[in-house]
Each structure stands twice: as C-alpha cells, then as structure tokens.
Design an enzyme around this catalytic site. Structure first.
Site, PDB file in Angstrom:
ATOM      1  N   ALA A   1      44.708   7.136  34.813  1.00 44.92           N
ATOM      2  CA  ALA A   1      43.474   6.761  35.519  1.00 44.92           C
ATOM      3  C   ALA A   1      43.386   5.254  35.780  1.00 44.92           C
ATOM      4  O   ALA A   1      42.704   4.829  36.727  1.00 44.92           O
ATOM      5  CB  ALA A   1      42.267   7.228  34.715  1.00 44.92           C
TER       6      ALA A   1
ATOM      7  N   HIS B   1      53.511   9.416  39.423  1.00 44.02           N
ATOM      8  CA  HIS B   1      52.417  10.349  39.133  1.00 44.02           C
ATOM      9  C   HIS B   1      52.968  11.763  39.108  1.00 44.02           C
ATOM     10  O   HIS B   1      53.749  12.144  39.994  1.00 44.02           O
ATOM     11  CB  HIS B   1      51.295  10.249  40.175  1.00 44.02           C
ATOM     12  CG  HIS B   1      50.694   8.885  40.193  1.00 44.02           C
ATOM     13  ND1 HIS B   1      49.839   8.453  39.201  1.00 44.02           N
ATOM     14  CD2 HIS B   1      50.863   7.836  41.028  1.00 44.02           C
ATOM     15  CE1 HIS B   1      49.502   7.200  39.448  1.00 44.02           C
ATOM     16  NE2 HIS B   1      50.118   6.800  40.550  1.00 44.02           N
TER      17      HIS B   1
ATOM     18  N   TYR C   1      48.973  19.183  35.744  1.00 43.42           N
ATOM     19  CA  TYR C   1      49.993  18.288  35.186  1.00 43.42           C
ATOM     20  C   TYR C   1      51.206  19.010  34.602  1.00 43.42           C
ATOM     21  O   TYR C   1      52.143  18.358  34.127  1.00 43.42           O
ATOM     22  CB  TYR C   1      49.360  17.388  34.115  1.00 43.42           C
ATOM     23  CG  TYR C   1      48.259  16.506  34.673  1.00 43.42           C
ATOM     24  CD1 TYR C   1      48.544  15.572  35.660  1.00 43.42           C
ATOM     25  CD2 TYR C   1      46.945  16.628  34.238  1.00 43.42           C
ATOM     26  CE1 TYR C   1      47.539  14.777  36.200  1.00 43.42           C
ATOM     27  CE2 TYR C   1      45.930  15.834  34.761  1.00 43.42           C
ATOM     28  CZ  TYR C   1      46.239  14.911  35.744  1.00 43.42           C
ATOM     29  OH  TYR C   1      45.256  14.118  36.280  1.00 43.42           O
TER      30      TYR C   1
ATOM     31  N   GLU D   1      56.167   3.181  40.366  1.00 50.96           N
ATOM     32  CA  GLU D   1      54.931   3.882  39.993  1.00 50.96           C
ATOM     33  C   GLU D   1      55.151   5.391  40.085  1.00 50.96           C
ATOM     34  O   GLU D   1      55.705   5.888  41.070  1.00 50.96           O
ATOM     35  CB  GLU D   1      53.813   3.459  40.957  1.00 50.96           C
ATOM     36  CG  GLU D   1      52.506   4.157  40.695  1.00 50.96           C
ATOM     37  CD  GLU D   1      51.428   3.781  41.715  1.00 50.96           C
ATOM     38  OE1 GLU D   1      51.660   2.906  42.575  1.00 50.96           O
ATOM     39  OE2 GLU D   1      50.350   4.390  41.649  1.00 50.96           O
TER      40      GLU D   1
ATOM     41  N   ASN E   1      53.485   5.309  34.673  1.00 52.01           N
ATOM     42  CA  ASN E   1      52.419   6.223  35.076  1.00 52.01           C
ATOM     43  C   ASN E   1      51.170   5.676  34.405  1.00 52.01           C
ATOM     44  O   ASN E   1      50.946   5.888  33.210  1.00 52.01           O
ATOM     45  CB  ASN E   1      52.696   7.659  34.624  1.00 52.01           C
ATOM     46  CG  ASN E   1      51.594   8.605  35.099  1.00 52.01           C
ATOM     47  OD1 ASN E   1      50.570   8.162  35.610  1.00 52.01           O
ATOM     48  ND2 ASN E   1      51.805   9.899  34.925  1.00 52.01           N
TER      49      ASN E   1
ATOM     50  N   ARG F   1      46.651  19.395  28.527  1.00 48.07           N
ATOM     51  CA  ARG F   1      45.682  18.811  29.458  1.00 48.07           C
ATOM     52  C   ARG F   1      45.870  19.393  30.873  1.00 48.07           C
ATOM     53  O   ARG F   1      46.917  19.160  31.489  1.00 48.07           O
ATOM     54  CB  ARG F   1      45.915  17.294  29.508  1.00 48.07           C
ATOM     55  CG  ARG F   1      45.070  16.575  30.520  1.00 48.07           C
ATOM     56  CD  ARG F   1      45.526  15.135  30.711  1.00 48.07           C
ATOM     57  NE  ARG F   1      44.667  14.478  31.664  1.00 48.07           N
ATOM     58  CZ  ARG F   1      45.006  13.412  32.362  1.00 48.07           C
ATOM     59  NH1 ARG F   1      46.188  12.862  32.201  1.00 48.07           N
ATOM     60  NH2 ARG F   1      44.164  12.886  33.218  1.00 48.07           N
TER      61      ARG F   1
ATOM     62  N   ARG G   1      44.264  15.008  45.996  1.00 47.48           N
ATOM     63  CA  ARG G   1      43.195  15.209  45.015  1.00 47.48           C
ATOM     64  C   ARG G   1      41.938  14.441  45.437  1.00 47.48           C
ATOM     65  O   ARG G   1      41.785  14.085  46.592  1.00 47.48           O
ATOM     66  CB  ARG G   1      43.724  14.800  43.633  1.00 47.48           C
ATOM     67  CG  ARG G   1      44.962  15.623  43.237  1.00 47.48           C
ATOM     68  CD  ARG G   1      45.427  15.310  41.843  1.00 47.48           C
ATOM     69  NE  ARG G   1      44.406  15.632  40.868  1.00 47.48           N
ATOM     70  CZ  ARG G   1      44.408  15.164  39.613  1.00 47.48           C
ATOM     71  NH1 ARG G   1      45.388  14.361  39.202  1.00 47.48           N
ATOM     72  NH2 ARG G   1      43.453  15.491  38.771  1.00 47.48           N
TER      73      ARG G   1
ATOM     74  N   PRO H   1      46.573   6.281  29.876  1.00 46.03           N
ATOM     75  CA  PRO H   1      45.599   7.080  29.128  1.00 46.03           C
ATOM     76  C   PRO H   1      45.668   8.574  29.415  1.00 46.03           C
ATOM     77  O   PRO H   1      45.919   8.995  30.544  1.00 46.03           O
ATOM     78  CB  PRO H   1      44.241   6.522  29.592  1.00 46.03           C
ATOM     79  CG  PRO H   1      44.523   5.823  30.875  1.00 46.03           C
ATOM     80  CD  PRO H   1      45.926   5.318  30.774  1.00 46.03           C
ATOM     81  N   ASN H   2      45.436   9.326  28.360  1.00 41.88           N
ATOM     82  CA  ASN H   2      45.339  10.795  28.379  1.00 41.88           C
ATOM     83  C   ASN H   2      46.681  11.503  28.553  1.00 41.88           C
ATOM     84  O   ASN H   2      46.748  12.726  28.459  1.00 41.88           O
ATOM     85  CB  ASN H   2      44.349  11.281  29.458  1.00 41.88           C
ATOM     86  CG  ASN H   2      42.954  10.713  29.236  1.00 41.88           C
ATOM     87  OD1 ASN H   2      42.425  10.839  28.132  1.00 41.88           O
ATOM     88  ND2 ASN H   2      42.395  10.066  30.227  1.00 41.88           N
TER      89      ASN H   2
HETATM   90  C1  DQA Z   1      48.118  10.867  37.067  1.00 43.95           C
HETATM   91  C2  DQA Z   1      47.086  10.930  38.190  1.00 43.95           C
HETATM   92  C3  DQA Z   1      45.843  10.145  37.832  1.00 43.95           C
HETATM   93  O1  DQA Z   1      44.885  10.226  38.869  1.00 43.95           O
HETATM   94  C4  DQA Z   1      45.214  10.704  36.568  1.00 43.95           C
HETATM   95  O2  DQA Z   1      44.101   9.927  36.184  1.00 43.95           O
HETATM   96  C5  DQA Z   1      46.179  10.824  35.452  1.00 43.95           C
HETATM   97  C6  DQA Z   1      47.528  11.307  35.740  1.00 43.95           C
HETATM   98  C7  DQA Z   1      49.347  11.771  37.350  1.00 43.95           C
HETATM   99  O3  DQA Z   1      50.360  11.604  36.682  1.00 43.95           O
HETATM  100  O4  DQA Z   1      49.268  12.655  38.218  1.00 43.95           O
HETATM  101  O5  DQA Z   1      45.855  10.615  34.295  1.00 43.95           O
HETATM  102  O6  DQA Z   1      48.592   9.544  36.956  1.00 43.95           O
END
Ligand code: DQA
Length: 166
Positions: A95, A118, A41, A116, A92, A36, A125, A28-29
């Site tokens: 959240a 990020h 990011y 995984e 990735n 964003r 964070r 998501p997002n």
């Molecule tokens: C994320 C880190 C997560 O905590 C966050 O909710 C994201 C992006 C990252 O790529 O740093 O949406 O996965």
C-alpha cells in the site's frame, strides 16, 4: 588500452569475482500472503515466494536477500543501508506504493536500479491503486502476474545490471 577498455575489463573481472546482490523488499501486509485475500494475491506464502526467488537467483547466479516490514521507516532505513551492499532493489511496496513520498525519495537518494513489483494488476483495481509514487524512480514495473511478477522482475533487474556493467 584505452581508459574505457580498462574500466570495462575491471567491471567484467569484478562481476566474475563477486555475484550481484539484490535486495528484495516486501512492504506492509505481505507477511500475511497465503491467507490474505487469496483471490487477489494467490495462495503462496511470503516464505514460498522468497524460496522461489532464491531458486531463480541461483539459476541467474546472483544473490538475493529478502526483507519484509509493515513500517515505512524500516523500509526507508533498509533502502539507505542497501548502498554499498546491493547492486539493485526489487520492491513490492504494498500500500505504500500509493502513499509514500518517503519511499520514493529513499530510492531516488540511493540511486540503485530498482524494479517495482505487484502481484495483482493495480490498474484493474480501485482508482487509488492506479497511482504509484515508486514508478517514476524505478526502471520499470511488473504488475499482475502473481508470483511470476517477482521472478520476471528479478530476471529483468539482473539483465539490466549485467548490461550496464559490460
Ligand atoms: C500490491 C498491490 C497494492 O495495491 C496493495 O496495497 C498490496 C499489494 C500487490 O502486490 O498487488 O498490498 O502491492
């Protein structure tokens, strides 16, 4: 020739005939990357990240297919459908990393080697980002290197898949 040697020859043959296929899942997002929170990011869009992944895939002689969804169930379905189509998953989970037992269980269920990813360093964070439901079912986690997290993750996954095969 022993059975093991025959198995090894067959898998070498398969790997020369068919390139490895890797599923890249963005949660998501991440569709909003570029606009964003660029301080966290980075400024690359998701399409730009996918393009860099494709270039890396060509260098590594593998295929990548990327899917982004804001919906947990769609991500779960996509992981189920990966069985038989892909040899590994780069994820990735955004959240959902910190909340989703369902995603964790889907990865465990298909049992495909998973890395995984990020973009940000989740351990620098907020406290709620320090826990990952994905980490215990992944081979490993790469966090904090921006787009390089994806490229390093792909390299690591390909390395593991090739090492397992031969
Ligand atoms: C994320 C880190 C997560 O905590 C966050 O909710 C994201 C992006 C990252 O790529 O740093 O949406 O996965």
């Amino acid at each position: 020739m022993s059975d093991r040697a025959v198995d090894k020859s067959i898998s070498v043959l398969n790997s020369t005939l068919q390139p490895l296929s890797i599923l890249v899942l963005h949660g998501p997002n991440l569709n909003l990357l570029g606009q964003r929170e660029p301080g966290i990011y980075g400024s690359l869009t998701l399409s730009e990240i996918n393009r860099l992944l494709e270039e890396e895939a060509i260098k590594s002689q593998v295929k990548v297919f990327s899917v982004q969804s804001n919906h947990e169930g769609v991500l779960v379905d996509t992981i189920h459908e990966a069985l038989g189509q892909y040899q590994g998953i780069l994820i990735n989970a955004g959240a959902y990393t910190h909340t989703s037992v369902a995603l964790r269980d889907a990865i465990a269920a298909v049992n495909l080697p998973t890395v995984e990813i990020h973009l940000s360093n989740i351990y620098r964070r907020e406290e709620f980002r320090h826990h990952s439901y994905i980490a215990p079912v992944a081979i490993g986690q790469i966090s904090g290197f921006g787009v390089q997290s994806y490229l390093l993750g792909l390299q690591a996954l390909v390395h593991i898949l090739r090492k397992d095969k031969v």
